[in-house]
Design a protein around this motif. Structure first.
Motif, PDB file in Angstrom:
ATOM      1  N   TYR A  72       1.716  -4.233  -0.194  1.00  0.00           N
ATOM      2  CA  TYR A  72       0.609  -4.130  -1.133  1.00  0.00           C
ATOM      3  C   TYR A  72      -0.043  -2.754  -1.070  1.00  0.00           C
ATOM      4  O   TYR A  72      -0.500  -2.233  -2.069  1.00  0.00           O
ATOM      5  CB  TYR A  72      -0.429  -5.234  -0.893  1.00  0.00           C
ATOM      6  CG  TYR A  72      -1.233  -5.053   0.370  1.00  0.00           C
ATOM      7  CD1 TYR A  72      -2.497  -4.478   0.339  1.00  0.00           C
ATOM      8  CD2 TYR A  72      -0.729  -5.449   1.606  1.00  0.00           C
ATOM      9  CE1 TYR A  72      -3.221  -4.305   1.509  1.00  0.00           C
ATOM     10  CE2 TYR A  72      -1.447  -5.279   2.759  1.00  0.00           C
ATOM     11  CZ  TYR A  72      -2.691  -4.706   2.705  1.00  0.00           C
ATOM     12  OH  TYR A  72      -3.408  -4.528   3.852  1.00  0.00           O
ATOM     13  N   LYS A  73      -0.081  -2.136   0.087  1.00  0.00           N
ATOM     14  CA  LYS A  73      -0.713  -0.821   0.224  1.00  0.00           C
ATOM     15  C   LYS A  73       0.156   0.305  -0.309  1.00  0.00           C
ATOM     16  O   LYS A  73      -0.333   1.379  -0.576  1.00  0.00           O
ATOM     17  CB  LYS A  73      -1.045  -0.531   1.692  1.00  0.00           C
ATOM     18  CG  LYS A  73      -2.263  -1.233   2.178  1.00  0.00           C
ATOM     19  CD  LYS A  73      -2.669  -0.708   3.535  1.00  0.00           C
ATOM     20  CE  LYS A  73      -3.986  -1.302   3.957  1.00  0.00           C
ATOM     21  NZ  LYS A  73      -4.428  -0.790   5.237  1.00  0.00           N
ATOM     22  N   SER A  75       2.190   0.008  -3.017  1.00  0.00           N
ATOM     23  CA  SER A  75       2.543  -0.151  -4.424  1.00  0.00           C
ATOM     24  C   SER A  75       1.984   1.004  -5.245  1.00  0.00           C
ATOM     25  O   SER A  75       0.984   1.623  -4.895  1.00  0.00           O
ATOM     26  CB  SER A  75       2.014  -1.484  -4.967  1.00  0.00           C
ATOM     27  OG  SER A  75       0.608  -1.444  -5.094  1.00  0.00           O
ATOM     28  N   LYS A  76       2.655   1.298  -6.340  1.00  0.00           N
ATOM     29  CA  LYS A  76       2.230   2.383  -7.232  1.00  0.00           C
ATOM     30  C   LYS A  76       0.809   2.160  -7.719  1.00  0.00           C
ATOM     31  O   LYS A  76       0.061   3.100  -7.941  1.00  0.00           O
ATOM     32  CB  LYS A  76       3.157   2.454  -8.450  1.00  0.00           C
ATOM     33  CG  LYS A  76       4.570   2.808  -8.148  1.00  0.00           C
ATOM     34  CD  LYS A  76       5.373   2.788  -9.443  1.00  0.00           C
ATOM     35  CE  LYS A  76       6.848   2.850  -9.171  1.00  0.00           C
ATOM     36  NZ  LYS A  76       7.624   2.703 -10.400  1.00  0.00           N
ATOM     37  N   ASN A  77       0.462   0.929  -7.875  1.00  0.00           N
ATOM     38  CA  ASN A  77      -0.809   0.556  -8.468  1.00  0.00           C
ATOM     39  C   ASN A  77      -1.967   0.539  -7.475  1.00  0.00           C
ATOM     40  O   ASN A  77      -3.117   0.434  -7.867  1.00  0.00           O
ATOM     41  CB  ASN A  77      -0.619  -0.837  -9.073  1.00  0.00           C
ATOM     42  CG  ASN A  77      -1.585  -1.146 -10.170  1.00  0.00           C
ATOM     43  OD1 ASN A  77      -2.243  -0.272 -10.702  1.00  0.00           O
ATOM     44  ND2 ASN A  77      -1.648  -2.412 -10.517  1.00  0.00           N
ATOM     45  N   TYR A  78      -1.696   0.641  -6.196  1.00  0.00           N
ATOM     46  CA  TYR A  78      -2.718   0.440  -5.167  1.00  0.00           C
ATOM     47  C   TYR A  78      -3.905   1.382  -5.310  1.00  0.00           C
ATOM     48  O   TYR A  78      -5.052   0.948  -5.317  1.00  0.00           O
ATOM     49  CB  TYR A  78      -2.087   0.578  -3.779  1.00  0.00           C
ATOM     50  CG  TYR A  78      -3.051   0.300  -2.644  1.00  0.00           C
ATOM     51  CD1 TYR A  78      -3.480  -0.982  -2.378  1.00  0.00           C
ATOM     52  CD2 TYR A  78      -3.523   1.330  -1.844  1.00  0.00           C
ATOM     53  CE1 TYR A  78      -4.345  -1.250  -1.347  1.00  0.00           C
ATOM     54  CE2 TYR A  78      -4.400   1.075  -0.806  1.00  0.00           C
ATOM     55  CZ  TYR A  78      -4.804  -0.218  -0.563  1.00  0.00           C
ATOM     56  OH  TYR A  78      -5.674  -0.468   0.447  1.00  0.00           O
ATOM     57  N   LYS A  79      -3.641   2.675  -5.443  1.00  0.00           N
ATOM     58  CA  LYS A  79      -4.745   3.641  -5.551  1.00  0.00           C
ATOM     59  C   LYS A  79      -5.571   3.394  -6.799  1.00  0.00           C
ATOM     60  O   LYS A  79      -6.800   3.444  -6.760  1.00  0.00           O
ATOM     61  CB  LYS A  79      -4.212   5.069  -5.546  1.00  0.00           C
ATOM     62  CG  LYS A  79      -3.733   5.516  -4.190  1.00  0.00           C
ATOM     63  CD  LYS A  79      -3.289   6.957  -4.209  1.00  0.00           C
ATOM     64  CE  LYS A  79      -2.802   7.365  -2.834  1.00  0.00           C
ATOM     65  NZ  LYS A  79      -2.335   8.743  -2.794  1.00  0.00           N
ATOM     66  N   ALA A  80      -4.902   3.109  -7.894  1.00  0.00           N
ATOM     67  CA  ALA A  80      -5.618   2.841  -9.142  1.00  0.00           C
ATOM     68  C   ALA A  80      -6.480   1.590  -9.015  1.00  0.00           C
ATOM     69  O   ALA A  80      -7.623   1.566  -9.475  1.00  0.00           O
ATOM     70  CB  ALA A  80      -4.631   2.690 -10.296  1.00  0.00           C
ATOM     71  N   LYS A  81      -5.943   0.563  -8.383  1.00  0.00           N
ATOM     72  CA  LYS A  81      -6.711  -0.673  -8.214  1.00  0.00           C
ATOM     73  C   LYS A  81      -7.886  -0.475  -7.266  1.00  0.00           C
ATOM     74  O   LYS A  81      -8.952  -1.055  -7.453  1.00  0.00           O
ATOM     75  CB  LYS A  81      -5.807  -1.804  -7.719  1.00  0.00           C
ATOM     76  CG  LYS A  81      -4.750  -2.238  -8.717  1.00  0.00           C
ATOM     77  CD  LYS A  81      -5.323  -2.633 -10.060  1.00  0.00           C
ATOM     78  CE  LYS A  81      -5.930  -3.998 -10.080  1.00  0.00           C
ATOM     79  NZ  LYS A  81      -6.422  -4.408 -11.410  1.00  0.00           N
ATOM     80  N   LYS A  82      -7.713   0.351  -6.225  1.00  0.00           N
ATOM     81  CA  LYS A  82      -8.834   0.655  -5.335  1.00  0.00           C
ATOM     82  C   LYS A  82      -9.949   1.340  -6.096  1.00  0.00           C
ATOM     83  O   LYS A  82     -11.125   1.010  -5.928  1.00  0.00           O
ATOM     84  CB  LYS A  82      -8.364   1.556  -4.180  1.00  0.00           C
ATOM     85  CG  LYS A  82      -7.952   0.820  -2.966  1.00  0.00           C
ATOM     86  CD  LYS A  82      -7.638   1.636  -1.748  1.00  0.00           C
ATOM     87  CE  LYS A  82      -8.013   3.068  -1.709  1.00  0.00           C
ATOM     88  NZ  LYS A  82      -7.635   3.765  -0.472  1.00  0.00           N
ATOM     89  N   GLU A  83      -9.592   2.290  -6.926  1.00  0.00           N
ATOM     90  CA  GLU A  83     -10.604   3.006  -7.705  1.00  0.00           C
ATOM     91  C   GLU A  83     -11.289   2.054  -8.682  1.00  0.00           C
ATOM     92  O   GLU A  83     -12.502   2.111  -8.873  1.00  0.00           O
ATOM     93  CB  GLU A  83      -9.975   4.193  -8.445  1.00  0.00           C
ATOM     94  CG  GLU A  83     -10.989   5.129  -9.033  1.00  0.00           C
ATOM     95  CD  GLU A  83     -12.032   5.626  -8.037  1.00  0.00           C
ATOM     96  OE1 GLU A  83     -13.229   5.652  -8.402  1.00  0.00           O
ATOM     97  OE2 GLU A  83     -11.679   5.982  -6.892  1.00  0.00           O
ATOM     98  N   GLU A  84     -10.524   1.178  -9.293  1.00  0.00           N
ATOM     99  CA  GLU A  84     -11.089   0.181 -10.194  1.00  0.00           C
ATOM    100  C   GLU A  84     -12.089  -0.706  -9.450  1.00  0.00           C
ATOM    101  O   GLU A  84     -13.166  -1.018  -9.955  1.00  0.00           O
ATOM    102  CB  GLU A  84      -9.964  -0.670 -10.786  1.00  0.00           C
ATOM    103  CG  GLU A  84     -10.438  -1.733 -11.741  1.00  0.00           C
ATOM    104  CD  GLU A  84      -9.286  -2.592 -12.253  1.00  0.00           C
ATOM    105  OE1 GLU A  84      -9.572  -3.742 -12.638  1.00  0.00           O
ATOM    106  OE2 GLU A  84      -8.126  -2.132 -12.277  1.00  0.00           O
TER     107      GLU A  84
END
Length: 91
Positions: A72-73, A75-84
Motif C-alpha cells: 500500500y505504501k 503504490s503509485k497512488n499513495y502520495k496523491a492519496k496522502k495529500e488528499e
C-alpha cells in the motif's frame, strides 16, 4: 498465529515486546495488546511481521485481510492519496 507462538518467535529472533515498543515509541502494553488481539495497530503489526518474516494475514489472520500488504505504501497512488487526506483534514 496464536499470541504465544508470536511471542516465542519474536524471542527466537532475539527481540522482545518491550524492545519493539521502545523502537516504535509505543507502550509495551499496546504492543502486548496487539499480539494478544485485543487492539489493532498497523504499525505494530507490520513491525512484528517484519521480525517474523511472515505476511500480516498469516500472523494476524483474524485482524487483517489477506489482500492487505505492505505494498500500500509503494503504490503509485499513495502520495496523491496522502495529500488528499491532508487536505481533507485541514477543512
Amino acid at each position: 498465529m496464536t499470541p504465544d507462538a508470536i511471542k516465542k518467535e519474536i524471542i527466537k529472533k532475539g527481540f522482545s515486546l518491550t524492545m519493539i515498543a521502545d523502537v516504535l515509541g509505543k507502550s509495551p502494553s499496546m504492543v502486548s495488546k496487539v499480539v494478544n488481539g485485543s487492539a489493532t495497530s498497523l504499525l505494530i503489526a507490520d513491525c512484528i511481521c517484519r521480525i517474523l518474516e511472515r505476511p500480516i494475514h498469516e500472523v494476524f489472520p483474524n485482524l487483517y485481510d489477506k489482500s492487505f500488504s505492505r505494498t500500500y505504501k509503494t503504490s503509485k497512488n499513495y502520495k496523491a492519496k496522502k495529500e488528499e487526506l491532508r487536505e481533507l483534514l485541514r477543512r
